[in-house]
Scaffold this active site. Sequence first.
Site, PDB file in Angstrom:
ATOM      1  N   GLY A   8       0.846  -1.209   0.000  1.00 14.55           N
ATOM      2  CA  GLY A   8       0.000   0.000   0.000  1.00 14.55           C
ATOM      3  C   GLY A   8       0.873   1.247   0.000  1.00 14.55           C
ATOM      4  O   GLY A   8       0.474   2.307   0.496  1.00 14.55           O
ATOM      5  N   ALA A   9       2.079   1.113  -0.597  1.00 18.30           N
ATOM      6  CA  ALA A   9       3.066   2.205  -0.546  1.00 18.30           C
ATOM      7  C   ALA A   9       2.638   3.438  -1.338  1.00 18.30           C
ATOM      8  O   ALA A   9       3.207   4.512  -1.151  1.00 18.30           O
ATOM      9  CB  ALA A   9       4.422   1.703  -1.043  1.00 18.30           C
ATOM     10  N   GLY A  11      -0.197   4.806  -1.009  1.00 22.90           N
ATOM     11  CA  GLY A  11      -1.151   5.543  -0.171  1.00 22.90           C
ATOM     12  C   GLY A  11      -0.470   6.566   0.716  1.00 22.90           C
ATOM     13  O   GLY A  11       0.761   6.604   0.824  1.00 22.90           O
ATOM     14  N   ARG A  85     -11.555   5.948   5.780  1.00 20.90           N
ATOM     15  CA  ARG A  85     -12.940   6.414   5.987  1.00 20.90           C
ATOM     16  C   ARG A  85     -13.061   7.903   5.688  1.00 20.90           C
ATOM     17  O   ARG A  85     -12.077   8.649   5.733  1.00 20.90           O
ATOM     18  CB  ARG A  85     -13.392   6.128   7.413  1.00 20.90           C
ATOM     19  CG  ARG A  85     -12.653   6.914   8.460  1.00 20.90           C
ATOM     20  CD  ARG A  85     -13.264   6.688   9.822  1.00 20.90           C
ATOM     21  NE  ARG A  85     -12.342   7.112  10.860  1.00 20.90           N
ATOM     22  CZ  ARG A  85     -12.724   7.594  12.030  1.00 20.90           C
ATOM     23  NH1 ARG A  85     -13.999   7.679  12.336  1.00 20.90           N
ATOM     24  NH2 ARG A  85     -11.825   7.959  12.925  1.00 20.90           N
ATOM     25  N   ARG A  91     -14.897   3.641  11.558  1.00 18.20           N
ATOM     26  CA  ARG A  91     -13.927   2.678  10.999  1.00 18.20           C
ATOM     27  C   ARG A  91     -14.633   1.361  10.682  1.00 18.20           C
ATOM     28  O   ARG A  91     -14.307   0.692   9.707  1.00 18.20           O
ATOM     29  CB  ARG A  91     -12.786   2.448  11.984  1.00 18.20           C
ATOM     30  CG  ARG A  91     -11.987   3.711  12.291  1.00 18.20           C
ATOM     31  CD  ARG A  91     -10.837   3.414  13.229  1.00 18.20           C
ATOM     32  NE  ARG A  91     -10.112   4.609  13.617  1.00 18.20           N
ATOM     33  CZ  ARG A  91     -10.353   5.304  14.735  1.00 18.20           C
ATOM     34  NH1 ARG A  91     -11.281   4.900  15.592  1.00 18.20           N
ATOM     35  NH2 ARG A  91      -9.641   6.392  15.005  1.00 18.20           N
ATOM     36  N   THR A 122      -4.500  -1.318   8.163  1.00 18.08           N
ATOM     37  CA  THR A 122      -5.809  -1.106   7.534  1.00 18.08           C
ATOM     38  C   THR A 122      -6.935  -1.166   8.578  1.00 18.08           C
ATOM     39  O   THR A 122      -6.938  -2.043   9.439  1.00 18.08           O
ATOM     40  CB  THR A 122      -6.038  -2.207   6.467  1.00 18.08           C
ATOM     41  OG1 THR A 122      -4.878  -2.298   5.657  1.00 18.08           O
ATOM     42  CG2 THR A 122      -7.259  -1.905   5.619  1.00 18.08           C
ATOM     43  N   HIS A 178      -9.421  -0.199  18.751  1.00 17.77           N
ATOM     44  CA  HIS A 178      -9.026   1.091  18.168  1.00 17.77           C
ATOM     45  C   HIS A 178     -10.327   1.686  17.633  1.00 17.77           C
ATOM     46  O   HIS A 178     -10.648   1.586  16.451  1.00 17.77           O
ATOM     47  CB  HIS A 178      -8.003   0.886  17.055  1.00 17.77           C
ATOM     48  CG  HIS A 178      -7.641   2.152  16.326  1.00 17.77           C
ATOM     49  ND1 HIS A 178      -7.213   3.290  16.973  1.00 17.77           N
ATOM     50  CD2 HIS A 178      -7.661   2.467  15.009  1.00 17.77           C
ATOM     51  CE1 HIS A 178      -6.979   4.246  16.076  1.00 17.77           C
ATOM     52  NE2 HIS A 178      -7.248   3.770  14.877  1.00 17.77           N
TER      53      HIS A 178
END
Length: 319
Positions: A8-9, A11, A85, A91, A122, A178
């Site tokens: 996911g680099a 992002g 989100r 989330r 994620t 979280h």
Amino acid sequence: MAKVTIVGATGQVGSYVAHAVSQFPHVQEMCLYGRPGNETYLDGLAHDMMDSFAARGTNTRVTFGTTPKDLRGSDIIVLTSGIPRKATQTRLDLALENARIVKGYAEQIGRMAPEAILLVVTNPVDIMTTVALKYSGMMPHRVFGLGTHLDSMRLKACLAEFFNVHVSEVHTRIIGEHGDTMVPMWSATTVGGIQIDNLLGVARLPREEMIQRVKSSGSYIIQAKGATVYGPGDAIATLTRTIVEDENRMLTVSTQIRREVCGHEGICVSVPARITRGGVFPIAVKFSDEEEQMFAKSVQLIRETTDKVCAVLDAESRL
Ligand SMILES: NC(=O)C1=CN([C@@H]2O[C@H](COP(=O)(O)OP(=O)(O)OC[C@H]3O[C@@H](n4cnc5c(N)ncnc54)[C@H](O)[C@@H]3O)[C@@H](O)[C@H]2O)C=CC1
Ligand SMILES: O=C([O-])CC(=O)C(=O)O
């Protein structure tokens, strides 16, 4: 020496983490991993980072990849792929869509780098950590999530501001989800080494207000600037450094518990855990009665959502 791969680099969080983690001396190779079709972007990112390293005097080699074989040889993989989100969403709203993405990568990682340590970012992170563990087939101590480490850092900042001390004087931990059911461990909160209940100023401490601020921090930042980047990015970088440099720290991260904590088991949730080069191990801890009750609610919410998501994923795999 270690190869760290950021999935996911491309992002916001992934690219910041790649840059932050590359500065650690034991990181020999930083692999920027993304979806096929993103090769040009990843190559540009790699070149941009190499220029930065030359300017900073960092010696890390930067590579990029979009096919599972590029995951081979990774010592640590940070999984940041997924939909972020919007400020109006929770989330948990992302659970199913992101679970499909995480499942796909977990299967690749389990095949190509089963001996790596996988750090899941994620959201919703506790549920995604269980999904990653289940579909990678990796050992439980090799898969963990950022969990409430970031929330603990946010509470630390609030307390340092309130007591007007340097952040290094504050020790505090948040456990559980979280998310909205997170549980502050006031029993484990010290300032200058003194348990906060023994500090004269504590009567004025707005505990509820502070926790609300920690809970709403993500949505506040997303509303204001679109994404949280530096807070999570540096929290992830700390955890990665802890592993790469085998610092043997005890931090609250999302990890599969096996009755160590208040008799709950088989779910990924944040608890104090020992973090080493060999993996992440939850610690048996006694909480106060109030913390234990709040933690049970957090576990229940995570378990219900995790079960629903995994049932859909399993049904889809049978199609
Ligand atoms: N656990 C935590 O404390 C935090 C978690 N996050 C989570 O991290 C994730 C990424 O956040 P950002 O970097 O801000 O988002 P972003 O939109 O900037 O990047 C998303 C990344 O996921 C990839 N991606 C998106 N859809 C995909 C798909 N269908 N298949 C494969 N890859 C896909 C994109 O290519 C990109 O690399 C989000 O789920 C966000 O909620 C973000 C900050 C803190
Ligand atoms: O709030 C979000 O969606 C991103 C995140 O988890 C955080 O910064 O705590």
